[in-house]
Design an enzyme around this catalytic site. Sequence first.
Site, mmCIF file in Angstrom:
data_model
loop_
_atom_site.group_PDB
_atom_site.id
_atom_site.type_symbol
_atom_site.label_atom_id
_atom_site.label_comp_id
_atom_site.label_asym_id
_atom_site.label_seq_id
_atom_site.Cartn_x
_atom_site.Cartn_y
_atom_site.Cartn_z
ATOM 1 N N LYS A 172 0.776 -1.263 -0.031
ATOM 2 C CA LYS A 172 0.119 -0.116 0.047
ATOM 3 C C LYS A 172 0.802 1.225 0.062
ATOM 4 O O LYS A 172 1.414 1.432 0.931
ATOM 5 C CB LYS A 172 -0.809 0.036 1.214
ATOM 6 C CG LYS A 172 -1.992 0.896 1.190
ATOM 7 C CD LYS A 172 -2.524 1.283 2.260
ATOM 8 C CE LYS A 172 -2.136 2.470 3.199
ATOM 9 N NZ LYS A 172 -1.826 3.748 2.370
ATOM 10 N N GLY A 225 7.015 4.821 8.431
ATOM 11 C CA GLY A 225 6.052 5.909 8.720
ATOM 12 C C GLY A 225 6.500 6.498 10.311
ATOM 13 O O GLY A 225 7.530 6.212 10.679
ATOM 14 N N SER A 226 5.309 6.702 10.852
ATOM 15 C CA SER A 226 5.396 7.458 11.989
ATOM 16 C C SER A 226 5.596 6.590 13.342
ATOM 17 O O SER A 226 5.017 5.297 13.057
ATOM 18 C CB SER A 226 4.376 8.532 12.558
ATOM 19 O OG SER A 226 3.177 7.649 12.147
ATOM 20 N N THR A 227 6.057 6.792 14.178
ATOM 21 C CA THR A 227 6.039 5.899 15.256
ATOM 22 C C THR A 227 4.679 5.524 15.980
ATOM 23 O O THR A 227 4.429 4.370 16.372
ATOM 24 C CB THR A 227 6.763 6.445 16.574
ATOM 25 O OG1 THR A 227 8.078 6.506 16.130
ATOM 26 C CG2 THR A 227 7.028 5.591 17.784
ATOM 27 N N GLY A 230 3.174 3.067 13.618
ATOM 28 C CA GLY A 230 3.838 1.760 13.847
ATOM 29 C C GLY A 230 3.445 0.885 15.238
ATOM 30 O O GLY A 230 3.344 -0.320 15.197
ATOM 31 N N GLU A 247 10.294 0.766 10.295
ATOM 32 C CA GLU A 247 11.371 1.880 10.045
ATOM 33 C C GLU A 247 10.467 3.170 10.485
ATOM 34 O O GLU A 247 9.885 3.572 9.560
ATOM 35 C CB GLU A 247 11.844 1.681 8.590
ATOM 36 C CG GLU A 247 13.123 2.347 8.472
ATOM 37 C CD GLU A 247 13.223 3.738 8.275
ATOM 38 O OE1 GLU A 247 13.102 4.370 9.040
ATOM 39 O OE2 GLU A 247 13.003 3.987 7.072
ATOM 40 N N CYS A 281 13.425 10.346 7.542
ATOM 41 C CA CYS A 281 13.660 9.810 8.819
ATOM 42 C C CYS A 281 14.989 10.062 9.256
ATOM 43 O O CYS A 281 14.969 10.270 10.566
ATOM 44 C CB CYS A 281 13.003 8.575 8.725
ATOM 45 S SG CYS A 281 13.595 7.618 7.216
ATOM 46 N N GLU A 381 9.701 14.893 16.077
ATOM 47 C CA GLU A 381 9.953 14.818 15.043
ATOM 48 C C GLU A 381 9.178 15.895 13.925
ATOM 49 O O GLU A 381 7.988 15.796 14.006
ATOM 50 C CB GLU A 381 9.970 13.314 14.198
ATOM 51 C CG GLU A 381 10.360 13.408 12.694
ATOM 52 C CD GLU A 381 10.153 11.811 12.261
ATOM 53 O OE1 GLU A 381 8.967 11.199 12.369
ATOM 54 O OE2 GLU A 381 11.283 11.307 11.626
#
Length: 487
Positions: A172, A225-227, A230, A247, A281, A381
């Site tokens: 995706k 992507g973002s934490t 995740g 990641e 990142c 971030e």
Amino acid sequence: MRHQLFIDGRFVDAESGETLPTLNPHDNTPIVDVAMAGKADVDKAVQAAQRALPAWSAMAAMDRGRILLRLADLIESHAEELARLESLDTGHPIRDSRGLDVPRTAVNFRYFGGMADKLQGDQIPVEAGFLNYTLREPIGVVGQVVPWNFPLMFTSWKLGPALAAGNCVVLKPAEITPLTSLRIAELLSEAGLPDGVVNVLPGLGGVAGQYIAEHPAIGKIAFTGSTATGQRIVQASAGNLKKVQLELGGKGANIVFGDANLDAAVNGAAWAIFHNQGQACIAGSRLVLHESIADEFLARFVTLARSVRLGNPLDENTEMGPLTSAQHRDRVLSYVDVALAQGGEILAGGKAPGGALSQGCYVEPTVVRVKSWRDRVAQEEVFGPFVTVITFKTDEEALQIANGTEYGLGAGLWTGSLQRAHKFAREIKSGMVWINSYKRVNPASPFGGVGKSGYGREMGFEAMREYTQVKSVWVNVDAVVPPHFKR
Ligand code: NAD
């Protein structure tokens, strides 16, 4: 321009018929309406992948590799088209799309094409009379969720090792940047990939992405992507105990010591934060400067930041394009107020440019001196052309600042001292350390983080491990009879 879902080797509309526009971040005009996958489409894609899996995983590894090598050639022969498509959809300056995104994508596929038949098991010395060896087997159907900051390149990071190792994929792309991964799917077919091996489903993260993470027939999910997302993926994957590879974000420290080559450090620090509008990142988003060189460094760095040429990504002179969406631009700009509220000082930028660029998602290169390394803008971030600056006196202090976040992805050191460089490389908590450089990547070198930057490694042989599982096989060569229950 491909704008439908790619399932079982064909472009098809979503079952629901729903679409989502993808916009040009230069002026927020629509490029094309793209089919939006729902759960029914994910199910169709998973079924296609399951059908394709037996033949694909049994194919000679060299033949799988050959398809990836052909894809790399096709990417090179369509380089200009892919570069323009990536710039249009993401806002990457065309010089970067041409010079970095497209060539790196080709190189990644070529690397993993060559890797396909190098994946070997081990023969392990066990007790006498027995042969023990390992098989590295594909996981099966894997899900991959790609973000919007490097859609083309990250598609290659994800697909390369998964396919080389014999898996089938449901991928995706991010809802706002689906165009180049759909084109890669088409080129993969042209390269000879059997139908169903790769399925590409543009769609919403919270719907299609979430369902891929939950899907009981998907054995692994790889996510960039973002934490926060995740963490949601880890929870969603628990139902069938999927293997998860993450990641996530970063807050890279870029430390400049008193003995650094300042020409290289100033230039490298600008590249570390302003390349791709800071949407990386591994961006060097925290400048940590020794007090002895801070004034001189900053004078040069701020001058350089103010001189960066913002403009239409398709203009060859543009050095920095727009951020990839208006929503993200607003989020980045909101951090200026956060910085000011904690006593931060804006040394450059801090706003959207006016004039012709005000219609787009642009943010000026922004440099902020912070009061403390614990301030929010030095911890969270921002993911834009936004760098914080702090000074230090001692090496111990520099290390404390560098390690003082929840993230641990990339870090940079600029120093003339070999001993200090290696000492810091050892002590810094991060997946990658660059010494007298920043943001180097190569398909042969492992890439990934620690802490809230995620786990697992992309690239290199490590990536092949991530996409396989190990089976241990025992052979009773000498017909040894077990001593237990002997009669
Ligand atoms: P995000 O993590 O929500 O989106 C990245 C990808 O995840 C997209 O493809 C999205 O569709 C998908 N996704 C979203 N929710 C999902 C879910 N529940 N299940 C499965 N997939 C899902 O990131 P964002 O909201 O677009 O950006 C927010 C911040 O994330 C950025 O400001 C940046 O700090 C960070 N980010 C990091 C990277 C990176 O390279 N590590 C990339 C993009 C964003």
